[in-house]
Motif scaffolding. Structure first.
Motif, PDB file in Angstrom:
ATOM      1  N   LEU A  33       0.811  -1.217   0.000  1.00  0.00           N
ATOM      2  CA  LEU A  33       0.000   0.000   0.000  1.00  0.00           C
ATOM      3  C   LEU A  33       0.842   1.263   0.000  1.00  0.00           C
ATOM      4  O   LEU A  33       0.348   2.343  -0.324  1.00  0.00           O
ATOM      5  N   ARG A  34       2.100   1.143   0.364  1.00  0.00           N
ATOM      6  CA  ARG A  34       2.982   2.298   0.400  1.00  0.00           C
ATOM      7  C   ARG A  34       3.244   2.800  -1.018  1.00  0.00           C
ATOM      8  O   ARG A  34       3.492   2.001  -1.924  1.00  0.00           O
ATOM      9  N   PRO A  35       3.168   4.126  -1.264  1.00  0.00           N
ATOM     10  CA  PRO A  35       3.401   4.646  -2.615  1.00  0.00           C
ATOM     11  C   PRO A  35       4.769   4.239  -3.147  1.00  0.00           C
ATOM     12  O   PRO A  35       5.773   4.295  -2.427  1.00  0.00           O
ATOM     13  N   LYS A  36       4.804   3.825  -4.410  1.00  0.00           N
ATOM     14  CA  LYS A  36       6.066   3.438  -5.019  1.00  0.00           C
ATOM     15  C   LYS A  36       6.791   4.671  -5.539  1.00  0.00           C
ATOM     16  O   LYS A  36       6.194   5.575  -6.088  1.00  0.00           O
ATOM     17  N   GLY A  37       8.103   4.667  -5.383  1.00  0.00           N
ATOM     18  CA  GLY A  37       8.900   5.768  -5.895  1.00  0.00           C
ATOM     19  C   GLY A  37       9.162   6.846  -4.855  1.00  0.00           C
ATOM     20  O   GLY A  37       8.653   6.815  -3.733  1.00  0.00           O
ATOM     21  N   LYS A  38       9.934   7.845  -5.280  1.00  0.00           N
ATOM     22  CA  LYS A  38      10.318   8.940  -4.395  1.00  0.00           C
ATOM     23  C   LYS A  38       9.303  10.076  -4.471  1.00  0.00           C
ATOM     24  O   LYS A  38       8.561  10.198  -5.439  1.00  0.00           O
ATOM     25  N   THR A  39       9.281  10.905  -3.454  1.00  0.00           N
ATOM     26  CA  THR A  39       8.433  12.090  -3.479  1.00  0.00           C
ATOM     27  C   THR A  39       9.050  13.125  -4.409  1.00  0.00           C
ATOM     28  O   THR A  39      10.235  13.028  -4.782  1.00  0.00           O
ATOM     29  N   GLU A  40       8.276  14.135  -4.750  1.00  0.00           N
ATOM     30  CA  GLU A  40       8.788  15.173  -5.658  1.00  0.00           C
ATOM     31  C   GLU A  40       9.979  15.915  -5.050  1.00  0.00           C
ATOM     32  O   GLU A  40      10.849  16.403  -5.768  1.00  0.00           O
ATOM     33  N   ALA A  41      10.024  15.985  -3.723  1.00  0.00           N
ATOM     34  CA  ALA A  41      11.115  16.697  -3.053  1.00  0.00           C
ATOM     35  C   ALA A  41      12.425  15.919  -3.082  1.00  0.00           C
ATOM     36  O   ALA A  41      13.493  16.480  -2.819  1.00  0.00           O
ATOM     37  N   GLN A  42      12.355  14.625  -3.408  1.00  0.00           N
ATOM     38  CA  GLN A  42      13.548  13.774  -3.379  1.00  0.00           C
ATOM     39  C   GLN A  42      14.204  13.600  -4.745  1.00  0.00           C
ATOM     40  O   GLN A  42      15.226  12.941  -4.856  1.00  0.00           O
TER      41      GLN A  42
END
Length: 235
Positions: A33-42
């Protein structure tokens, strides 16, 4: 024949095995359930080049208006009164499709427009959303939705908007014809999160997708400065 009772040690081992299996299953579900990939800030996203910036101002409002008048509704609607009288029949009457929040974009509360577009513009929006998400995935980022802030305007909407928006033309607008919409430059939503994210990194990703679609002959794009909107008319 009487059933044999399990020994206390055996029962304890089985209980621990069941608990361990449950914990592993919960961890697996949480991870999925955790979003895949990095956040926009990363993720680092390059600023627009001079050529990209020029491409976003190549087609001014005259191009958008001419295209909208050629492809869109025959004439502007006077006001929202006709919609309010019979909203269920409005789309069919003018051959328009209603758009709403989906996996690619969100529609905030609209004060000076109606959430209706002609079919080609709706299909373009969905294609834009797909390509935007694909590009984010290529960059190793999570999926984000963009925000469509202005859509089909009536003559009364335009008059009202003119009081607060210097970019709103006094008499003619491509928004009258069902082929034009505005997207917020910096307002985005991470999947599963209702709190907006304001990001120039995501803006630049979205703009690069739009430049490519403009180069493919699918639309005109105009980056508006004072209103912080991306003005798009679909061919």
């Amino acid at each position: 024949m009487t059933k044999r009772k399990l020994k206390p040690k055996v029962r304890k081992v089985l209980l621990l095995a069941v608990l361990a299996t449950g914990i592993i299953l919960l961890l697996f579900i949480a991870k999925s359930l955790r979003p895949k990939g990095k956040t926009e800030a990363q993720v680092s996203v390059p600023v627009l080049t001079k050529d990209e910036s020029r491409a976003l101002r190549r087609y001014n409002n005259t191009y958008h208006l001419d295209l909208a008048q050629e492809k869109g509704l025959e004439k502007p609607l006077v006001s929202k009164a006709e919609y309010k009288e019979n909203p269920d029949d409005f789309g069919d009457r003018y051959d328009l499709e209603k758009i709403s929040d989906n996996e690619f974009y969100e529609i905030p509360h609209l004060t000076n427009s109606l959430p209706y577009l002609q079919e080609p513009a709706v299909e373009f929006l969905d294609l834009l959303g797909e390509r935007f998400c694909d590009y984010l995935e290529e960059l190793g980022m999570r999926k984000y939705r963009f925000s469509v802030t202005s859509i089909l305007r009536t003559l009364a909407d335009q008059k009202s908007l003119r009081r607060s928006n210097v970019n709103a033309t006094p008499n003619k607008s491509s928004h009258y014809y069902g082929r034009t919409f505005d997207i917020s430059q910096t307002r985005f939503f991470e999947k599963g999160n209702s709190k907006p994210v304001y990001s120039y990194r995501l803006r630049n990703v979205l703009l690069r997708v739009l430049i490519k679609m403009q180069d493919e002959g699918k639309c005109y794009v105009l980056l508006e400065g004072q209103t912080k909107c991306i003005h798009i008319t679909v061919k």
